[in-house]
Write a protein that holds these residues in place. Structure first.
Motif, PDB file in Angstrom:
ATOM      1  N   GLN A 116       0.794  -1.223   0.000  1.00  0.00           N
ATOM      2  CA  GLN A 116       0.000   0.000   0.000  1.00  0.00           C
ATOM      3  C   GLN A 116       0.832   1.281   0.000  1.00  0.00           C
ATOM      4  OE1 GLN A 116      -3.404   0.083   2.607  1.00  0.00           O
ATOM      5  NE2 GLN A 116      -3.644  -2.135   2.502  1.00  0.00           N
ATOM      6  N   GLY A 117       2.100   1.180  -0.296  1.00  0.00           N
ATOM      7  CA  GLY A 117       2.896   2.384  -0.479  1.00  0.00           C
ATOM      8  C   GLY A 117       4.007   2.550   0.536  1.00  0.00           C
ATOM      9  N   PRO A 118       4.962   3.428   0.233  1.00  0.00           N
ATOM     10  CA  PRO A 118       6.138   3.573   1.096  1.00  0.00           C
ATOM     11  C   PRO A 118       5.855   4.130   2.475  1.00  0.00           C
ATOM     12  CG  PRO A 118       6.106   5.259  -0.623  1.00  0.00           C
ATOM     13  CD  PRO A 118       5.032   4.276  -0.969  1.00  0.00           C
ATOM     14  N   LEU A 119       4.766   4.876   2.641  1.00  0.00           N
ATOM     15  CA  LEU A 119       4.470   5.391   3.977  1.00  0.00           C
ATOM     16  C   LEU A 119       4.165   4.270   4.961  1.00  0.00           C
ATOM     17  CD1 LEU A 119       2.332   8.602   3.380  1.00  0.00           C
ATOM     18  CD2 LEU A 119       4.790   8.404   3.813  1.00  0.00           C
ATOM     19  N   MET A 120       3.639   3.152   4.460  1.00  0.00           N
ATOM     20  CA  MET A 120       3.432   1.993   5.333  1.00  0.00           C
ATOM     21  C   MET A 120       4.771   1.482   5.860  1.00  0.00           C
ATOM     22  SD  MET A 120       0.303   1.082   5.866  1.00  0.00           S
ATOM     23  CE  MET A 120      -1.363   1.316   5.236  1.00  0.00           C
ATOM     24  N   LEU A 161       5.196   9.940  14.644  1.00  0.00           N
ATOM     25  CA  LEU A 161       4.507   8.717  14.226  1.00  0.00           C
ATOM     26  C   LEU A 161       2.990   8.799  14.388  1.00  0.00           C
ATOM     27  CD1 LEU A 161       4.447   5.792  13.235  1.00  0.00           C
ATOM     28  CD2 LEU A 161       5.043   5.067  15.562  1.00  0.00           C
ATOM     29  N   PRO A 162       2.441   9.347  15.484  1.00  0.00           N
ATOM     30  CA  PRO A 162       0.974   9.430  15.576  1.00  0.00           C
ATOM     31  C   PRO A 162       0.340  10.223  14.431  1.00  0.00           C
ATOM     32  CG  PRO A 162       1.946   9.750  17.735  1.00  0.00           C
ATOM     33  CD  PRO A 162       3.084   9.766  16.752  1.00  0.00           C
ATOM     34  N   GLN A 163       0.974  11.315  14.003  1.00  0.00           N
ATOM     35  CA  GLN A 163       0.431  12.072  12.875  1.00  0.00           C
ATOM     36  C   GLN A 163       0.452  11.243  11.594  1.00  0.00           C
ATOM     37  OE1 GLN A 163       2.329  13.357  15.280  1.00  0.00           O
ATOM     38  NE2 GLN A 163       2.173  15.583  15.402  1.00  0.00           N
ATOM     39  N   LEU A 164       1.540  10.537  11.371  1.00  0.00           N
ATOM     40  CA  LEU A 164       1.624   9.679  10.192  1.00  0.00           C
ATOM     41  C   LEU A 164       0.588   8.568  10.263  1.00  0.00           C
ATOM     42  CD1 LEU A 164       2.886   8.594   7.602  1.00  0.00           C
ATOM     43  CD2 LEU A 164       4.674   7.519   9.010  1.00  0.00           C
ATOM     44  N   GLN A 165       0.427   7.985  11.432  1.00  0.00           N
ATOM     45  CA  GLN A 165      -0.522   6.882  11.570  1.00  0.00           C
ATOM     46  C   GLN A 165      -1.962   7.345  11.348  1.00  0.00           C
ATOM     47  OE1 GLN A 165       0.730   3.569  12.195  1.00  0.00           O
ATOM     48  NE2 GLN A 165      -1.264   3.331  11.196  1.00  0.00           N
ATOM     49  N   ARG A 166      -2.293   8.551  11.806  1.00  0.00           N
ATOM     50  CA  ARG A 166      -3.637   9.079  11.571  1.00  0.00           C
ATOM     51  C   ARG A 166      -3.876   9.281  10.076  1.00  0.00           C
ATOM     52  NH1 ARG A 166      -2.818  11.918  16.487  1.00  0.00           N
ATOM     53  NH2 ARG A 166      -1.936  13.725  15.409  1.00  0.00           N
ATOM     54  N   TYR A 167      -2.872   9.769   9.393  1.00  0.00           N
ATOM     55  CA  TYR A 167      -2.992   9.956   7.942  1.00  0.00           C
ATOM     56  C   TYR A 167      -3.242   8.617   7.250  1.00  0.00           C
ATOM     57  CZ  TYR A 167      -1.570  11.214   3.165  1.00  0.00           C
ATOM     58  OH  TYR A 167      -1.519  11.412   1.809  1.00  0.00           O
ATOM     59  N   ASP A 175      -4.424   5.819   8.665  1.00  0.00           N
ATOM     60  CA  ASP A 175      -5.708   5.270   9.102  1.00  0.00           C
ATOM     61  C   ASP A 175      -6.872   5.931   8.379  1.00  0.00           C
ATOM     62  OD1 ASP A 175      -4.348   3.617  10.833  1.00  0.00           O
ATOM     63  OD2 ASP A 175      -4.752   4.825  12.619  1.00  0.00           O
ATOM     64  N   GLY A 176      -6.672   7.177   7.946  1.00  0.00           N
ATOM     65  CA  GLY A 176      -7.708   7.879   7.200  1.00  0.00           C
ATOM     66  C   GLY A 176      -7.690   7.583   5.714  1.00  0.00           C
ATOM     67  N   GLY A 177      -6.832   6.662   5.303  1.00  0.00           N
ATOM     68  CA  GLY A 177      -6.777   6.273   3.902  1.00  0.00           C
ATOM     69  C   GLY A 177      -5.724   6.986   3.083  1.00  0.00           C
ATOM     70  N   GLY A 178      -4.969   7.884   3.699  1.00  0.00           N
ATOM     71  CA  GLY A 178      -3.933   8.600   2.970  1.00  0.00           C
ATOM     72  C   GLY A 178      -2.788   7.678   2.585  1.00  0.00           C
ATOM     73  N   ARG A 179      -2.321   7.812   1.351  1.00  0.00           N
ATOM     74  CA  ARG A 179      -1.213   6.989   0.882  1.00  0.00           C
ATOM     75  C   ARG A 179      -0.146   7.813   0.148  1.00  0.00           C
ATOM     76  NH1 ARG A 179      -3.330   4.448   4.045  1.00  0.00           N
ATOM     77  NH2 ARG A 179      -4.082   2.281   3.985  1.00  0.00           N
ATOM     78  N   ARG A 180      -0.488   8.996  -0.353  1.00  0.00           N
ATOM     79  CA  ARG A 180       0.486   9.797  -1.090  1.00  0.00           C
ATOM     80  C   ARG A 180       1.594  10.270  -0.147  1.00  0.00           C
ATOM     81  NH1 ARG A 180      -0.894  14.453  -2.920  1.00  0.00           N
ATOM     82  NH2 ARG A 180       0.349  14.475  -4.828  1.00  0.00           N
ATOM     83  N   ALA A 181       2.835   9.997  -0.540  1.00  0.00           N
ATOM     84  CA  ALA A 181       3.960  10.281   0.350  1.00  0.00           C
ATOM     85  C   ALA A 181       4.057  11.758   0.700  1.00  0.00           C
ATOM     86  CB  ALA A 181       5.259   9.797  -0.291  1.00  0.00           C
ATOM     87  N   GLN A 182       3.685  12.635  -0.227  1.00  0.00           N
ATOM     88  CA  GLN A 182       3.802  14.066   0.043  1.00  0.00           C
ATOM     89  C   GLN A 182       2.568  14.638   0.731  1.00  0.00           C
ATOM     90  OE1 GLN A 182       3.698  12.519  -2.896  1.00  0.00           O
ATOM     91  NE2 GLN A 182       3.082  13.874  -4.568  1.00  0.00           N
ATOM     92  N   GLY A 183       1.630  13.773   1.123  1.00  0.00           N
ATOM     93  CA  GLY A 183       0.398  14.257   1.728  1.00  0.00           C
ATOM     94  C   GLY A 183       0.416  14.358   3.238  1.00  0.00           C
TER      95      GLY A 183
END
Length: 202
Positions: free
Chosen positions: A93-97, A159-165, A167-175
């Motif tokens: 599901q992308g590099p942010l994972m 990490l919590p900010q990234l995890q919320r993104y 969990d909300g379905g965000g996948r774009r690395a620059q988002g």
């Protein structure tokens, strides 16, 4: 240990650890490699060595420790002697994972991530990001006209900010960082080239 793998020198002991930064380096090697015919890019040959070896060499000089984020060939990656983590979600599901998995496992207050398929990155990329951070908790790399957001330095506390993104379905690395205060490190585009296609491996 597989004799075909040349492991870099051990990371420093406590007495000389000050030579490196308080940063856990994360190598993002968990992609599907679709444009490479589904290959696990970390093991593709680049100038006589696998891409994973080049990525380790980039981080090794400035990071206190290294984590490899991978979703295939985990035992093979583990032969390098570094912890290997996998995405918490399946299906590539992308590099942010991979970044999130690495941040979960990181031991240092800061993490620096690079993609496994970026062999042209400067050897001192982590130190350059460290010097660019100023008072910010995040540094993101870009060229003159393109974000390279998987190349970043950030506090593990983000990490919590990234995890919320995520969990909300965000996948774009620059988002994920657009609402955060961050510094930017701009590098020439030729240093940020990725090996995305077979012809890029020469």
């Amino acid at each position: 240990m597989n004799p075909s793998i040349s492991t870099p020198a051990p990371l420093p002991s406590a007495q000389n650890a000050h030579q490196r930064l308080p940063v856990t380096g994360i190598i993002l090697a968990g992609g599907a490699g679709r444009r490479m015919g589904g290959a696990d890019k970390g093991w593709l040959d680049w100038r006589g060595k696998p891409l994973i070896e080049r990525a380790i060499a980039i981080l090794h000089g400035d990071c206190t420790d290294i984590i490899i984020s991978a979703n295939r060939h985990l035992e093979r990656y583990a032969q390098w002697g570094y912890p290997v983590v996998s995405d918490l979600a399946a299906d590539f599901q992308g590099p942010l994972m991979g970044l999130a998995a690495g941040m979960h496992a990181a031991t240092q207050a800061w993490v620096a991530s690079i993609p496994v398929d970026g062999p042209y990155l400067p050897q001192d990329i982590v130190r350059r990001m460290w010097q660019a951070k100023g008072g910010h908790d995040l540094v993101v790399v870009r060229s003159a006209d393109h974000w390279h957001a998987v190349i970043c330095l950030c506090r593990r506390a983000l990490l919590p900010q990234l995890q919320r993104y995520l969990d909300g379905g965000g996948r774009r690395a620059q988002g994920w960082f657009q609402d955060l205060s961050f510094a930017c490190l701009t590098l020439p585009a030729d240093l940020l080239r990725n090996c995305n296609h077979p012809e890029d491996m020469t």
